[in-house]
Scaffold this active site. Structure first.
Site, PDB file in Angstrom:
ATOM      1  N   ASN A   8       0.869  -1.177   0.000  1.00  0.00           N
ATOM      2  CA  ASN A   8       0.000   0.000   0.000  1.00  0.00           C
ATOM      3  C   ASN A   8       0.907   1.228   0.000  1.00  0.00           C
ATOM      4  O   ASN A   8       1.505   1.548   1.021  1.00  0.00           O
ATOM      5  CB  ASN A   8      -0.889  -0.021   1.253  1.00  0.00           C
ATOM      6  CG  ASN A   8      -1.668   1.276   1.418  1.00  0.00           C
ATOM      7  OD1 ASN A   8      -1.810   2.050   0.466  1.00  0.00           O
ATOM      8  ND2 ASN A   8      -2.165   1.523   2.621  1.00  0.00           N
ATOM      9  N   TRP A   9       0.979   1.876  -1.152  1.00  0.00           N
ATOM     10  CA  TRP A   9       1.896   3.024  -1.285  1.00  0.00           C
ATOM     11  C   TRP A   9       1.336   4.307  -0.679  1.00  0.00           C
ATOM     12  O   TRP A   9       2.022   5.334  -0.684  1.00  0.00           O
ATOM     13  CB  TRP A   9       2.232   3.252  -2.766  1.00  0.00           C
ATOM     14  CG  TRP A   9       3.258   2.307  -3.296  1.00  0.00           C
ATOM     15  CD1 TRP A   9       3.827   1.247  -2.637  1.00  0.00           C
ATOM     16  CD2 TRP A   9       3.874   2.335  -4.598  1.00  0.00           C
ATOM     17  NE1 TRP A   9       4.743   0.617  -3.446  1.00  0.00           N
ATOM     18  CE2 TRP A   9       4.798   1.272  -4.657  1.00  0.00           C
ATOM     19  CE3 TRP A   9       3.723   3.148  -5.711  1.00  0.00           C
ATOM     20  CZ2 TRP A   9       5.570   1.011  -5.781  1.00  0.00           C
ATOM     21  CZ3 TRP A   9       4.490   2.888  -6.847  1.00  0.00           C
ATOM     22  CH2 TRP A   9       5.409   1.833  -6.875  1.00  0.00           C
ATOM     23  N   LYS A  10       0.095   4.261  -0.236  1.00  0.00           N
ATOM     24  CA  LYS A  10      -0.531   5.463   0.337  1.00  0.00           C
ATOM     25  C   LYS A  10      -0.348   6.649  -0.634  1.00  0.00           C
ATOM     26  O   LYS A  10      -0.403   6.440  -1.835  1.00  0.00           O
ATOM     27  CB  LYS A  10       0.052   5.758   1.721  1.00  0.00           C
ATOM     28  CG  LYS A  10       0.055   4.515   2.619  1.00  0.00           C
ATOM     29  CD  LYS A  10       0.413   4.823   4.027  1.00  0.00           C
ATOM     30  CE  LYS A  10       0.496   3.534   4.806  1.00  0.00           C
ATOM     31  NZ  LYS A  10       0.366   3.693   6.211  1.00  0.00           N
ATOM     32  N   HIS A  95      -9.536   0.949   4.762  1.00  0.00           N
ATOM     33  CA  HIS A  95      -8.245   1.173   5.431  1.00  0.00           C
ATOM     34  C   HIS A  95      -8.443   2.149   6.594  1.00  0.00           C
ATOM     35  O   HIS A  95      -9.243   3.083   6.498  1.00  0.00           O
ATOM     36  CB  HIS A  95      -7.226   1.733   4.429  1.00  0.00           C
ATOM     37  CG  HIS A  95      -5.837   1.733   4.980  1.00  0.00           C
ATOM     38  ND1 HIS A  95      -5.378   2.724   5.810  1.00  0.00           N
ATOM     39  CD2 HIS A  95      -4.823   0.830   4.863  1.00  0.00           C
ATOM     40  CE1 HIS A  95      -4.130   2.436   6.164  1.00  0.00           C
ATOM     41  NE2 HIS A  95      -3.770   1.300   5.595  1.00  0.00           N
ATOM     42  N   GLU A  97      -6.791   4.573   7.589  1.00  0.00           N
ATOM     43  CA  GLU A  97      -6.562   5.990   7.279  1.00  0.00           C
ATOM     44  C   GLU A  97      -7.783   6.604   6.593  1.00  0.00           C
ATOM     45  O   GLU A  97      -8.026   7.806   6.694  1.00  0.00           O
ATOM     46  CB  GLU A  97      -5.287   6.144   6.428  1.00  0.00           C
ATOM     47  CG  GLU A  97      -4.048   5.901   7.290  1.00  0.00           C
ATOM     48  CD  GLU A  97      -2.810   5.484   6.529  1.00  0.00           C
ATOM     49  OE1 GLU A  97      -2.776   5.592   5.296  1.00  0.00           O
ATOM     50  OE2 GLU A  97      -1.856   5.033   7.192  1.00  0.00           O
ATOM     51  N   GLU A 165      -5.325  -5.144  10.545  1.00  0.00           N
ATOM     52  CA  GLU A 165      -4.336  -4.088  10.754  1.00  0.00           C
ATOM     53  C   GLU A 165      -4.629  -3.356  12.074  1.00  0.00           C
ATOM     54  O   GLU A 165      -5.490  -2.462  12.113  1.00  0.00           O
ATOM     55  CB  GLU A 165      -4.390  -3.075   9.610  1.00  0.00           C
ATOM     56  CG  GLU A 165      -4.023  -3.658   8.273  1.00  0.00           C
ATOM     57  CD  GLU A 165      -3.316  -2.630   7.399  1.00  0.00           C
ATOM     58  OE1 GLU A 165      -2.193  -2.899   6.979  1.00  0.00           O
ATOM     59  OE2 GLU A 165      -3.898  -1.549   7.172  1.00  0.00           O
ATOM     60  N   GLY A 171       2.144   2.434  10.658  1.00  0.00           N
ATOM     61  CA  GLY A 171       2.747   3.721  10.299  1.00  0.00           C
ATOM     62  C   GLY A 171       3.884   4.146  11.215  1.00  0.00           C
ATOM     63  O   GLY A 171       4.214   3.470  12.197  1.00  0.00           O
ATOM     64  N   SER A 212       3.507  -2.191  10.346  1.00  0.00           N
ATOM     65  CA  SER A 212       4.961  -2.173  10.585  1.00  0.00           C
ATOM     66  C   SER A 212       5.666  -3.459  10.166  1.00  0.00           C
ATOM     67  O   SER A 212       6.620  -3.895  10.808  1.00  0.00           O
ATOM     68  CB  SER A 212       5.262  -1.855  12.054  1.00  0.00           C
ATOM     69  OG  SER A 212       4.739  -0.593  12.394  1.00  0.00           O
ATOM     70  N   GLY A 233       2.884  -1.264   4.285  1.00  0.00           N
ATOM     71  CA  GLY A 233       2.849   0.162   3.955  1.00  0.00           C
ATOM     72  C   GLY A 233       4.239   0.667   3.608  1.00  0.00           C
ATOM     73  O   GLY A 233       4.755   0.419   2.518  1.00  0.00           O
TER      74      GLY A 233
HETATM   75  C1  PEP Z   1      -0.729   0.243   6.103  1.00  0.00           C
HETATM   76  O1  PEP Z   1      -0.892   1.443   6.033  1.00  0.00           O
HETATM   77  O2  PEP Z   1      -1.547  -0.521   5.588  1.00  0.00           O
HETATM   78  C2  PEP Z   1       0.439  -0.265   6.821  1.00  0.00           C
HETATM   79  C3  PEP Z   1       0.451  -1.510   7.179  1.00  0.00           C
HETATM   80  O3  PEP Z   1       1.455   0.633   7.073  1.00  0.00           O
HETATM   81  P1  PEP Z   1       2.919   0.321   7.666  1.00  0.00           P
HETATM   82  O4  PEP Z   1       3.385  -0.979   7.074  1.00  0.00           O
HETATM   83  O5  PEP Z   1       3.735   1.472   7.234  1.00  0.00           O
HETATM   84  O6  PEP Z   1       2.761   0.228   9.163  1.00  0.00           O
END
Ligand code: PEP
Length: 253
Positions: A8-10, A95, A97, A165, A171, A212, A233
Site C-alpha cells: 500500500n503506497w498510500k 483502510h 486511514e 491491521e 505507520g 509495521s 505500507g
Molecule cells: C498500512 O498502512 O496498511 C500499513 C500496514 O502501514 P505500515 O506498514 O507502514 O505500518
C-alpha cells in the site's frame, strides 16, 4: 496456496517517474517468485502508467480505494467499474486511514458490495484503535467484519481477502509492532467469525496481517501468526526491502 503480499503506497511517491522506477524494481523480484502473488497499490493517478509495466500475473497493480456507485456526481471519487475497466483486480477498502477521514462501517459495506459486484477482489481492512484488558477489541473487530460483509454471499467469497491491521501498530507513529501472538489471536477470531457467517466456505477467505511489517519480521508473521499474506505500507516503497519481504514469503511452502 500462494502468499498474498500487498504493497500500500498510500500518497507516495510524488512523481510518476519515481513510481515507475519503484514498480520496476519490485517487479524484477516478484516476477521470479512462484509462491507469491504480489499486488502494488499506488495512488490512482499512477495506475495506468504502472499497468503498462505489468507483464504477467505474479506482480499486478491494485487500488487503495473505490466509491460505491459506478458513475455519478461524486467529485474526486473513482468507481469500481472504472477500476475494472483498467483490468485491475484488487482494491483495498476500509483502510484505517480512510476510516479516520470519516468512513463508517456502513459506508465500507456499500463499497465492498459494489466492488465485488464489479468483479474486483476486495482487501477489507479491519482493526482496533487500541487494546483493552477486557478484550472488547475482539468484539469490535468481529463486528467490523460482519457489517462490512453484509450482502456478500458464499458465491462472492473468492473475491474477499481480509487484512487485520491493528491501528496502534501502523505507520511511523506506531506505539509498537504487534507481536506474532497478537496477530495470531485476531487471525483466529476473524476465521471463527467467517465460519459463523459462511460455515466452512468462510475458511477459503485469505487473512493478511498489516502493521509495521519489514524484512526482519515478515517471515515470523507468516509462519507464527499463520496468516496467508501481508499488507505492507512503508516498507513497500523501498523495492529492496519489499523484495526481501517477497523472497521471505516465497520461501515458505
Ligand atoms: C498500512 O498502512 O496498511 C500499513 C500496514 O502501514 P505500515 O506498514 O507502514 O505500518
Amino acid at each position: 496456496m500462494k502468499k498474498i503480499i500487498i504493497g500500500n503506497w498510500k500518497m507516495y511517491p510524488t512523481s510518476v517517474k519515481d513510481a515507475q522506477e519503484k514498480f520496476k524494481g519490485i517487479k524484477k523480484v516478484a516476477s521470479t517468485l512462484r509462491n507469491v502473488q504480489t499486488v502494488v497499490c499506488p495512488p490512482f493517478v499512477y495506475t495506468s502508467d504502472l499497468k503498462r509495466l505489468v507483464t504477467g500475473h505474479r506482480c499486478v497493480v491494485g487500488a487503495q480505494n473505490a466509491w460505491f456507485e459506478n458513475e455519478g456526481a461524486f467529485t474526486g471519487e473513482v468507481s469500481p467499474a472504472m477500476l475494472a475497466s483498467l483490468k485491475l483486480t484488487y482494491v483495498i477498502l476500509g483502510h484505517s486511514e480512510r476510516r479516520a477521514l470519516g468512513e463508517t462501517d456502513e459506508l465500507v459495506n456499500k463499497k465492498v458490495v459494489a466492488a465485488v459486484k464489479a468483479g474486483l477482489t476486495v482487501v477489507l481492512c479491519v482493526g482496533e484503535t487500541e487494546r483493552d484488558p477486557d478484550g472488547e477489541y475482539l468484539k469490535h473487530i468481529a463486528m467490523q467484519v460482519k457489517i462490512a460483509l453484509k450482502g456478500v454471499t458464499k458465491k462472492d467469497l473468492a473475491h474477499i481477502v481480509i487484512a487485520y491491521e491493528p491501528i496502534w501498530a501502523i505507520g511511523k507513529h506506531a506505539l509498537r509492532a504487534a507481536s506474532t501472538d497478537d496477530a495470531l489471536e485476531v487471525a483466529i477470531l476473524i476465521k471463527k467469525t467467517l465460519m459463523e457467517l459462511y460455515s466452512k466456505e468462510g475458511g477459503i477467505i485469505p487473512i493478511l496481517y498489516g502493521g509495521s511489517v519489514d524484512a526482519k519480521n515478515a517471515w515470523e508473521f507468516l509462519t507464527k501468526s499463520h496468516v496467508d499474506g501481508l499488507l505492507v505500507g512503508r516498507a513497500s516503497l523501498d523495492p529492496k526491502i519489499f523484495g526481501e519481504i517477497l523472497k521471505n514469503a516465497d520461501s515458505i511452502k
